[in-house]
Design a protein around this motif. Sequence first.
Motif: not given
Length: 319
Positions: A166-174, A192-201
């Motif tokens: 359930t990560l939502s942005y790239a910096a935390e993942a890196i 985790t992705l939103e209904t548009d297939g994108r990250l929350a950012t």
Amino acid sequence: MAKYKGALPQLSDKLFLTAGGLETTLIFHQGVELPYFAAFILMDAEDGEARLAEECARFAEIARGSGLGFILDTPTWRANRDWGEKLGYNAAALDVVNRRSIEMLIRLRERFETPASPMVISGTIGPRGDGYRPDDMMSVEEAQAYHSAQIASFAASDADMVAAFTLSYAAEAIGIVRAATEAGMPVAISFTLETDGRLATGMSLRDAVAAIDDATGGAAAYFEINCAHPTHFTQAFETDGAWIQRLRGLRANASKRSHAELDASPDLDAGDPGELGREYRDIRRRYGQFTVLGGCCGTDHRHVEQICLACTADEARAA
């Protein structure tokens, strides 16, 4: 010592199952109180560890009965510093509970693993903040320092790998990938992705995978999607490029509701297990690299059984 740390078997073409939505199953089906959605506190509750082990065992039995591999995940999604402090756990207590959760899974592997069903032990990492709303984002360096403590606990155990969900942005993942690499642990990253297939950012999944691989030299073992319904994220696959081969895991929600709707809902939307299984089958027919299959919020053994049936039926016909 770790059994599969040097060569993760799920990187082959063999299918591996995972469990479903542990927290939603405990809360809505079993009436267990989990403050902050923190399942790890059951490790210190009377009969709590036994409850967690038997819940995991239901899925291990499905995998073993079908001759599939299985990923044994620790219940430690919330067992990091910020959430731990809210629950009265200091750094030493978190280290103990993270290591004990690995020991619990080792005993389960001894109970269920067969040559046809290899079982990988994975230490679960969650986001520092809310997985749906990245309101207070860290830099890469901050994320690496923050998550290194939990990763160190897993590295000191017999865990085969770590996986962040359930990560939502790239910096935390890196930061997580760098911390895991420094600790010598294979790592999987799940967004985790939103209904548009994108990250929350607003970042696309493609750009997120590329950013992480560019910043870490492709150090992540693979990427996954969790806590979103297939109708939300399959559109993210429609762009060309070799990047999509980096995706191997699907752990979808049962519900088609948005994250905002799920947050506001007092009930559990379990969706249609058979339909979810067919959606996984259809994804695998087009993108066969998805070999790690399980569930997230609202899913339980019924959903994983249907995913297993749908996807193994396709494999049987292909053989």
